[in-house]
Design a protein around this motif. Structure first.
Motif, PDB file in Angstrom:
ATOM      1  N   GLN A  34      30.115  24.475  23.573  1.00  0.00           N
ATOM      2  CA  GLN A  34      29.461  25.891  24.197  1.00  0.00           C
ATOM      3  C   GLN A  34      28.415  25.439  25.229  1.00  0.00           C
ATOM      4  N   ALA A  35      27.870  26.541  25.889  1.00  0.00           N
ATOM      5  CA  ALA A  35      27.102  26.185  26.820  1.00  0.00           C
ATOM      6  C   ALA A  35      25.810  27.440  26.887  1.00  0.00           C
ATOM      7  N   LYS A  36      24.632  27.282  27.110  1.00  0.00           N
ATOM      8  CA  LYS A  36      23.463  28.078  27.234  1.00  0.00           C
ATOM      9  C   LYS A  36      22.426  27.620  28.043  1.00  0.00           C
ATOM     10  N   ALA A  37      21.900  28.763  28.969  1.00  0.00           N
ATOM     11  CA  ALA A  37      21.224  28.432  30.196  1.00  0.00           C
ATOM     12  C   ALA A  37      19.774  28.573  30.063  1.00  0.00           C
ATOM     13  N   THR A  38      18.784  28.092  30.380  1.00  0.00           N
ATOM     14  CA  THR A  38      17.440  28.220  30.655  1.00  0.00           C
ATOM     15  C   THR A  38      17.079  28.060  32.198  1.00  0.00           C
ATOM     16  N   LYS A  39      15.893  28.548  32.356  1.00  0.00           N
ATOM     17  CA  LYS A  39      14.981  28.378  33.637  1.00  0.00           C
ATOM     18  C   LYS A  39      14.890  26.722  33.917  1.00  0.00           C
ATOM     19  N   GLY A  40      14.779  26.321  35.242  1.00  0.00           N
ATOM     20  CA  GLY A  40      14.457  24.941  35.286  1.00  0.00           C
ATOM     21  C   GLY A  40      13.003  24.469  35.380  1.00  0.00           C
ATOM     22  N   TYR A  41      12.221  25.373  35.275  1.00  0.00           N
ATOM     23  CA  TYR A  41      10.683  25.158  35.151  1.00  0.00           C
ATOM     24  C   TYR A  41      10.389  23.975  36.577  1.00  0.00           C
ATOM     25  N   ARG A  42       9.673  22.953  36.090  1.00  0.00           N
ATOM     26  CA  ARG A  42       9.222  21.947  36.843  1.00  0.00           C
ATOM     27  C   ARG A  42      10.321  21.087  37.649  1.00  0.00           C
ATOM     28  N   LEU A  43      11.582  21.398  37.259  1.00  0.00           N
ATOM     29  CA  LEU A  43      12.710  20.738  38.225  1.00  0.00           C
ATOM     30  C   LEU A  43      13.081  21.369  39.238  1.00  0.00           C
ATOM     31  N   PRO A  44      13.445  20.699  40.255  1.00  0.00           N
ATOM     32  CA  PRO A  44      14.128  21.232  41.653  1.00  0.00           C
ATOM     33  C   PRO A  44      15.068  22.292  41.374  1.00  0.00           C
ATOM     34  N   ALA A  45      15.846  22.140  40.196  1.00  0.00           N
ATOM     35  CA  ALA A  45      17.275  23.047  40.072  1.00  0.00           C
ATOM     36  C   ALA A  45      16.476  24.370  39.499  1.00  0.00           C
ATOM     37  N   ARG A  46      16.887  25.597  39.693  1.00  0.00           N
ATOM     38  CA  ARG A  46      16.635  26.744  39.338  1.00  0.00           C
ATOM     39  C   ARG A  46      16.714  27.056  37.748  1.00  0.00           C
ATOM     40  N   HIS A  47      18.038  26.253  37.323  1.00  0.00           N
ATOM     41  CA  HIS A  47      18.512  26.349  35.914  1.00  0.00           C
ATOM     42  C   HIS A  47      18.910  25.240  35.411  1.00  0.00           C
ATOM     43  N   VAL A  48      18.866  25.196  34.178  1.00  0.00           N
ATOM     44  CA  VAL A  48      19.269  24.034  33.299  1.00  0.00           C
ATOM     45  C   VAL A  48      20.316  24.649  32.117  1.00  0.00           C
ATOM     46  N   ILE A  49      21.679  24.128  32.353  1.00  0.00           N
ATOM     47  CA  ILE A  49      22.799  24.573  31.677  1.00  0.00           C
ATOM     48  C   ILE A  49      22.786  23.670  30.299  1.00  0.00           C
ATOM     49  N   HIS A  50      22.574  23.927  29.278  1.00  0.00           N
ATOM     50  CA  HIS A  50      22.431  22.924  28.183  1.00  0.00           C
ATOM     51  C   HIS A  50      23.992  23.070  27.558  1.00  0.00           C
ATOM     52  N   THR A  51      24.609  21.909  27.556  1.00  0.00           N
ATOM     53  CA  THR A  51      25.858  21.976  26.548  1.00  0.00           C
ATOM     54  C   THR A  51      26.005  20.600  25.765  1.00  0.00           C
ATOM     55  N   VAL A  52      26.639  20.801  24.592  1.00  0.00           N
ATOM     56  CA  VAL A  52      26.559  20.235  23.543  1.00  0.00           C
ATOM     57  C   VAL A  52      27.955  19.501  23.676  1.00  0.00           C
TER      58      VAL A  52
END
Length: 163
Positions: free
Chosen positions: A58-76
């Motif tokens: 599965q995958a879930k998204a968060t903001k990117g915060y201090r990263l240049p990317a706007r979002h982080v998509i977390h997958t296991v």
């Protein structure tokens, strides 16, 4: 070509979304997961705490915060257990679900690490074939999909498979 392979640090890429090869807690770990959490800052783990973890495939998204990317998509990704426990389907699902989440976020550019090939022990050749197959199947839905290799071996596998 909309799907490209490169060697580099995924935390430095200016894309709409980067994919994190996370553990099921989503609270940070080793490898790319730890690097993303360190680069994004403490706000990332705070948001991840509210997601109640994530199941393999599965995958879930968060903001990117201090990263240049706007979002982080977390997958296991799956832990490699010899290949007879559905690992290939779970890994393919990681790519498909991450791409689906990216679409819902309106992402046009997305970067993937080599999911499950680190501490989870997935054979690099097999993992690269799945990564290339799943991203090529989605390339018409994105401006750019990056397969980011941490080492020359993985980069070579991606480039060979991409032709």
């Amino acid at each position: 070509m909309p799907v490209e392979a490169l060697r580099g640090d995924i935390t430095r890429l200016e894309v709409d979304a980067i994919v994190n090869a996370a553990n099921s807690s989503l609270l940070g770990g080793d490898g790319v997961d730890g690097a993303i959490h360190r680069a994004a800052g403490p706000e990332l783990v705070a948001e991840c705490r509210m997601l109640n973890g994530c199941k393999p495939g599965q995958a879930k998204a968060t903001k990117g915060y201090r990263l240049p990317a706007r979002h982080v998509i977390h997958t296991v990704g799956p832990v490699w257990n010899g290949g007879g426990k559905g690992e290939a389907e779970t890994l393919a699902s990681c790519y498909r679900e991450s791409l689906r989440v990216a679409e819902t976020l309106g992402a046009c550019t997305i970067a993937f690490p080599a999911i499950s090939t680190g501490i989870y022990g997935y054979p690099r050749e097999d993992a690269a074939e799945i990564a290339v197959r799943e991203t090529l199947a989605a390339m018409d839905r994105f401006e750019r999909i990056l397969l980011v290799a941490f080492d020359e071996e993985t980069l070579g596998l991606y480039r060979e498979l991409l032709g």
